[in-house]
Design a protein around this motif. Structure first.
Motif: not given
Lengths: 514, 89
Positions: A285-299
């Motif tokens: 549903g749309g491009w997710m910023s790499p910083s948000l992706t990194r936060e998700l991986i960390a969480a």
């Protein structure tokens, strides 16, 4: 195979398995199937013919799912409507698809006022929760699903190539386009998605996405196909409630758009909330910023995070990034999923080299039949056996795809794709407005928020609040601009076209240096 | 209490109903169920509360029982004021 075979198969295998949890309401596969079969028989009795459209406007998950499969079992074509609507939008969509029957809930009846004589194709309105619509015959939803019907042989038969569903998307011109999907389109795409997600009947997915968009539709079909459970709470207004429910319901899967993850990461204690059963997350549903992706991986370090890409016209999935590649190929939308061929092409159809930008084109049995009643729009995107997605991409040496932009100026706000022109047209209906441009500006949660840049016929003759009220009376809530700025004039090209990029840059500099 | 309710209602009506349907916003009307506020709108409400009433709303307080109607929000603000000795309104 037909779409309804997903439900019938899962019910045959394990009728007592939980299919749906919605608040305190729980339903098994037998509950859903019995209700869907009864509704199908009722719809046929009401006069529904094979291929007739049944439009559904409800936010009650059980009613939506039963209506979905009931319509297909009756040989009808399902049209799920966005519940954030307006009287004008509803009338436009019902007229466009020529709906014979509408299934809805009491809370949406306000949109039907003054509509009865405006949609001549309507046979009846089926209402849950009470209330009536004047000028058309009314039926009670509970009554239609309670009439027991076990004899599926009495229902009309359909072919896999037949039209099964129409999903409306915002067209670039502001006129909605009904994407026609056949049983085959949806069945093959469901199978492909199941392959790479590895879903089983033990999976329990937390559903925050609306079912009426293609992403939510895919979550629905994939989990019904494997006999899994759908834990449905389709609002991110209170993200902590969602997180709590993920824990108490021991969900194994979660699907979201970038704004969903932004809310979970920024407004909940997800980092301190153990989710031991959670094994997969999907993001599309749309491009997710790499910083948000990194936060998700960390969480969620133990969870397989699948970044996916698609569009409604492809039923909807086209590509997926293997969770193992998430860090190595950050920002990529992955590669084609099973059954799909993807190419990056020049406007003349020649392949571009790795690293060069071209338009993404797709081929596969999942590609739509076309746009309902819009042969010209269909011909523009279905060319030479390919679906031209309108998305500009690059591919790296290993074939991983990266979104580089869109050819149109569609705005992606939250889970919605919004055509600026539709909002501009509504603003231009206001007497005080001379010209207007609606643009998407960066927003931490929504991805993009709607900014209307307005030039008035007479400076100071109208306040922003009045224009917002005007929009709210006509447009669904999510299409009402988040803010309005007044300008003396808008930057234009020599041919008179508004330079939106320049406008956007000007607004950004204002935000940075107020 | 009345002061909180009046301020909350005025804010919701101005920012989410654009002064068009103000008279129909009841004290017990669910913002979520009635589609008055969405997931980003509620963050605007939180920001307004923090700025106007000088309190910090922790994420764990962002729950329907605290935020989903004018009445609940009023009770929430009053409870905070009692706890921190902030004068009402």
């Amino acid at each position: 195979m037909l779409i309804q075979d997903f439900l019938l198969g899962s019910c045959r295998k394990n009728p007592d398995a939980e299919a749906l949890v919605s608040g305190t309401f729980r339903a098994t596969y037998a509950d859903v199937t019995d209700a869907a079969l009864s509704l199908a028989a009722s719809l046929v009795a009401e006069g529904l013919q094979p291929g007739d459209r049944v439009a559904v406007l409800t936010d009650v998950p059980f009613d939506y799912i039963v209506s979905y499969f009931g319509t297909l079992l009756a040989g009808g074509v399902f049209v799920g409507l966005n519940t954030q609507t307006s009287s004008r939008t509803l009338k436009q969509l019902l007229s466009d698809c020529g709906a014979s029957i509408v299934v809805t809930h009491r809370k949406f009846l306000k949109y039907f006022e003054s509509m009865a004589d405006g949609v001549p194709s309507l046979i009846c309105v089926v209402i849950a929760g009470g209330g009536t619509v004047v000028g058309v015959s009314n039926r009670i939803f509970a009554g239609l699903i309670a009439k027991r019907n076990d004899n599926i042989a009495l229902l009309p038969t359909r072919e896999p190539a037949n039209l099964a569903q129409i999903i409306y998307t915002s067209g670039t011109t502001g006129t909605p386009k009904g994407v026609m999907l056949s049983h085959t389109n949806l069945v093959v795409n469901t199978h492909s998605t199941l392959q790479y997600l590895g879903l089983t009947g033990s999976d329990r997915v937390m559903v925050v996405l609306p079912f009426f968009y293609s992403y939510g539709n895919s979550v629905l079909l994939t989990h019904i196909a494997v006999g899994g459970a759908l834990i449905v709470n389709q609002s991110m207004m209170y993200p902590t409630v969602i997180l709590d429910q993920m824990q108490t319901e021991r969900v194994t899967g979660f699907s979201g758009v970038p704004s969903t993850f932004a809310l979970l990461l920024k407004r909940t204690a997800i980092r301190d909330s153990p989710l031991p059963q959670l094994r997969y997350v999907t993001q599309a549903g749309g491009w997710m910023s790499p910083s948000l992706t990194r936060e998700l991986i960390a969480a969620l370090p133990e969870v397989a995070i699948h970044v996916m890409y698609g569009q409604t016209e492809a039923a909807p999935r086209l590509s997926s990034l293997d969770p193992a590649d998430l860090q190595r190929k950050a920002g990529s939308i992955g590669k084609a999923i099973p059954g799909v061929t993807l190419k990056v092409l020049t406007p003349t159809g020649a392949a571009v080299k790795p690293g060069e930008t071209g338009e993404l084109a797709a081929k596969g049995e999942n590609v739509m039949i076309g746009y309902w009643g819009q042969p010209q729009a269909t011909a523009e995107v279905l060319r030479d056996g390919w679906l031209w997605t309108g998305d500009l991409v690059t591919a790296d040496e290993e074939g991983y795809l990266y979104i580089a932009g869109r050819q149109s100026d569609m705005i992606k706000s939250g889970a919605h794709r919004i055509a600026p022109k539709e909002i501009e047209d509504v603003l231009l209906e206001h007497d005080a407005v001379f010209e207007v441009a609606v643009i998407g500006v960066d927003d931490e949660i929504l991805g993009e928020s709607l900014q209307a840049c307005v030039v008035l016929k007479e400076a100071g003759s109208c306040q922003a609040e009045e224009l917002l009220r005007h929009c709210q009376q006509i447009l669904p809530h999510y299409k009402v601009p988040h803010s309005i700025m007044f300008f003396d004039e808008l930057p234009k090209t020599e041919s008179g076209k508004i330079r939106k990029t320049e406008l956007m840059a000007g607004i950004l500099s204002l935000q940075e240096d107020p | 209490m009345q002061n909180y309710a009046t301020q909350i209602k005025a804010f919701i009506i101005e920012n989410f109903l654009f002064n068009a349907e103000g008279s129909s916003l009841g004290d017990d009307e669910s913002f979520l169920e009635n589609g008055i506020i969405d997931s980003t709108g509620i963050l605007e409400v939180v920001a307004w509360i923090e700025e106007t009433f000088g309190i910090r709303v922790p994420d764990s307080d962002l729950l329907p029982e605290n935020f989903d109607t004018v009445q609940r929000l009023t009770t929430y603000l009053q409870r905070n004021a009692d706890k921190h000795g902030v004068p009402a309104g």
